[in-house]
Write a protein that holds these residues in place. Structure first.
Motif, PDB file in Angstrom:
ATOM      1  N   ILE A 166      -3.414   7.318   1.649  1.00  0.00           N
ATOM      2  CA  ILE A 166      -2.441   6.709   0.416  1.00  0.00           C
ATOM      3  C   ILE A 166      -1.062   7.200   0.397  1.00  0.00           C
ATOM      4  O   ILE A 166      -1.142   8.333   0.814  1.00  0.00           O
ATOM      5  N   PRO A 167      -0.337   6.432  -0.134  1.00  0.00           N
ATOM      6  CA  PRO A 167       1.232   6.884  -0.174  1.00  0.00           C
ATOM      7  C   PRO A 167       1.348   8.130  -1.289  1.00  0.00           C
ATOM      8  O   PRO A 167       0.585   7.961  -2.202  1.00  0.00           O
ATOM      9  N   VAL A 168       1.813   9.027  -1.189  1.00  0.00           N
ATOM     10  CA  VAL A 168       2.121  10.278  -2.096  1.00  0.00           C
ATOM     11  C   VAL A 168       3.455  10.322  -2.262  1.00  0.00           C
ATOM     12  O   VAL A 168       4.478  10.329  -1.454  1.00  0.00           O
ATOM     13  N   LEU A 169       3.922  10.525  -3.621  1.00  0.00           N
ATOM     14  CA  LEU A 169       5.446  10.878  -3.933  1.00  0.00           C
ATOM     15  C   LEU A 169       5.310  12.162  -4.648  1.00  0.00           C
ATOM     16  O   LEU A 169       4.532  12.378  -5.799  1.00  0.00           O
ATOM     17  N   GLU A 188      11.858   6.734 -14.056  1.00  0.00           N
ATOM     18  CA  GLU A 188      12.280   5.509 -13.723  1.00  0.00           C
ATOM     19  C   GLU A 188      12.171   5.206 -12.250  1.00  0.00           C
ATOM     20  O   GLU A 188      11.712   4.291 -11.656  1.00  0.00           O
ATOM     21  N   LEU A 189      12.316   6.563 -11.296  1.00  0.00           N
ATOM     22  CA  LEU A 189      12.290   6.552 -10.144  1.00  0.00           C
ATOM     23  C   LEU A 189      10.882   6.370  -9.862  1.00  0.00           C
ATOM     24  O   LEU A 189      10.592   5.716  -8.691  1.00  0.00           O
ATOM     25  N   ARG A 190       9.910   7.120 -10.369  1.00  0.00           N
ATOM     26  CA  ARG A 190       8.602   7.036 -10.288  1.00  0.00           C
ATOM     27  C   ARG A 190       8.261   5.685 -10.252  1.00  0.00           C
ATOM     28  O   ARG A 190       7.428   5.126  -9.456  1.00  0.00           O
ATOM     29  N   TYR A 191       8.622   4.723 -11.212  1.00  0.00           N
ATOM     30  CA  TYR A 191       8.068   3.430 -11.487  1.00  0.00           C
ATOM     31  C   TYR A 191       8.522   2.487 -10.253  1.00  0.00           C
ATOM     32  O   TYR A 191       7.985   1.615  -9.849  1.00  0.00           O
ATOM     33  N   GLN A 192       9.919   2.774  -9.736  1.00  0.00           N
ATOM     34  CA  GLN A 192      10.391   2.078  -8.664  1.00  0.00           C
ATOM     35  C   GLN A 192       9.534   2.443  -7.536  1.00  0.00           C
ATOM     36  O   GLN A 192       9.395   1.318  -6.862  1.00  0.00           O
ATOM     37  N   TRP A 193       9.334   3.642  -7.372  1.00  0.00           N
ATOM     38  CA  TRP A 193       8.251   3.774  -6.294  1.00  0.00           C
ATOM     39  C   TRP A 193       6.905   3.100  -6.068  1.00  0.00           C
ATOM     40  O   TRP A 193       6.550   2.585  -5.053  1.00  0.00           O
ATOM     41  N   PHE A 194       6.572   3.150  -7.515  1.00  0.00           N
ATOM     42  CA  PHE A 194       5.060   2.544  -7.653  1.00  0.00           C
ATOM     43  C   PHE A 194       5.444   0.970  -7.288  1.00  0.00           C
ATOM     44  O   PHE A 194       4.439   0.361  -6.662  1.00  0.00           O
ATOM     45  N   VAL A 253       5.556   0.600  -3.574  1.00  0.00           N
ATOM     46  CA  VAL A 253       4.252   0.804  -2.980  1.00  0.00           C
ATOM     47  C   VAL A 253       3.354  -0.290  -3.145  1.00  0.00           C
ATOM     48  O   VAL A 253       2.652  -0.813  -2.458  1.00  0.00           O
ATOM     49  N   LEU A 254       3.306  -0.679  -4.534  1.00  0.00           N
ATOM     50  CA  LEU A 254       2.187  -1.632  -5.000  1.00  0.00           C
ATOM     51  C   LEU A 254       2.626  -3.169  -4.714  1.00  0.00           C
ATOM     52  O   LEU A 254       1.761  -4.034  -4.749  1.00  0.00           O
ATOM     53  N   LYS A 255       3.745  -3.334  -5.042  1.00  0.00           N
ATOM     54  CA  LYS A 255       4.438  -4.772  -5.063  1.00  0.00           C
ATOM     55  C   LYS A 255       5.228  -4.943  -3.768  1.00  0.00           C
ATOM     56  O   LYS A 255       5.667  -6.242  -3.790  1.00  0.00           O
ATOM     57  N   GLY A 256       5.628  -4.274  -2.934  1.00  0.00           N
ATOM     58  CA  GLY A 256       6.552  -4.415  -1.803  1.00  0.00           C
ATOM     59  C   GLY A 256       7.993  -4.748  -2.136  1.00  0.00           C
ATOM     60  O   GLY A 256       8.773  -4.990  -1.595  1.00  0.00           O
ATOM     61  N   ALA A 257       8.318  -4.055  -3.367  1.00  0.00           N
ATOM     62  CA  ALA A 257       9.838  -4.013  -3.842  1.00  0.00           C
ATOM     63  C   ALA A 257      10.530  -3.096  -3.049  1.00  0.00           C
ATOM     64  O   ALA A 257       9.803  -2.290  -2.264  1.00  0.00           O
ATOM     65  N   ALA A 258      11.921  -3.019  -2.760  1.00  0.00           N
ATOM     66  CA  ALA A 258      12.609  -2.127  -2.170  1.00  0.00           C
ATOM     67  C   ALA A 258      12.480  -0.902  -2.672  1.00  0.00           C
ATOM     68  O   ALA A 258      12.209  -0.459  -3.901  1.00  0.00           O
ATOM     69  N   ALA A 259      12.616   0.331  -1.755  1.00  0.00           N
ATOM     70  CA  ALA A 259      12.432   1.676  -1.937  1.00  0.00           C
ATOM     71  C   ALA A 259      13.580   2.124  -3.090  1.00  0.00           C
ATOM     72  O   ALA A 259      14.495   1.513  -2.706  1.00  0.00           O
TER      73      ALA A 259
END
Length: 140
Positions: free
Chosen positions: A12-15, A79-85, A88-94
């Motif tokens: 699983i991805p980990v931040l 917000e960074l954490r939500y962007q990371w999710f 990871v989960l929706k294929g949005a840009a990192a």
């Protein structure tokens, strides 16, 4: 807590968000190193800055234990954490702050740097000795 070869099974991805003033920093760094040793392709991302343990709850402080925190370190980590999710989960840009596996704010330089590993963070190493005599026994 995974141990040795068990890290290779983590897929699983980990931040991991930690800070130079965080009591749990050693544990955060411990988790990253064997995860990458036993699975070099692990999707594990680290962000570290001038933060303490409460940074994700209250956000970064402009002053931390008497240190004036660099403005670039005052990122919205929630917000960074939500962007990371979203990544990871929706294929949005990192998130732009997460440019490599290890992302760290250089205190006093007011800049973020990025590296593929903890070892790659340093351009050189420096040995320090606990007394005036170096490794040869002569005064340094």
């Amino acid at each position: 807590m995974p141990y040795r070869e068990q890290f290779a099974k983590l897929t699983i991805p980990v931040l991991t968000t930690t800070g130079y003033y965080a009591a749990g920093q050693a544990a955060d760094l411990y988790f990253l190193q064997p995860a990458l040793r036993f699975n070099p392709h692990a999707d594990h991302t680290l962000i570290v800055g001038p933060y303490d343990d409460g940074v994700l709850e209250r956000g970064p402080s402009a002053n931390l234990q008497g240190y004036q925190v660099d403005s670039t370190a005052l990122a919205d980590l929630r917000e960074l954490r939500y962007q990371w999710f979203g990544h990871v989960l929706k294929g949005a840009a990192a998130p732009s702050l997460l440019k490599d596996r290890v992302n760290y704010e250089v205190m006093g330089a007011n800049e973020w740097r990025h590296a593929p590993s903890l070892e790659a963070m340093a351009g050189q190493s420096l040995k320090l000795y606990m007394d005036a005599k170096g490794p040869t026994g002569y005064i340094c």
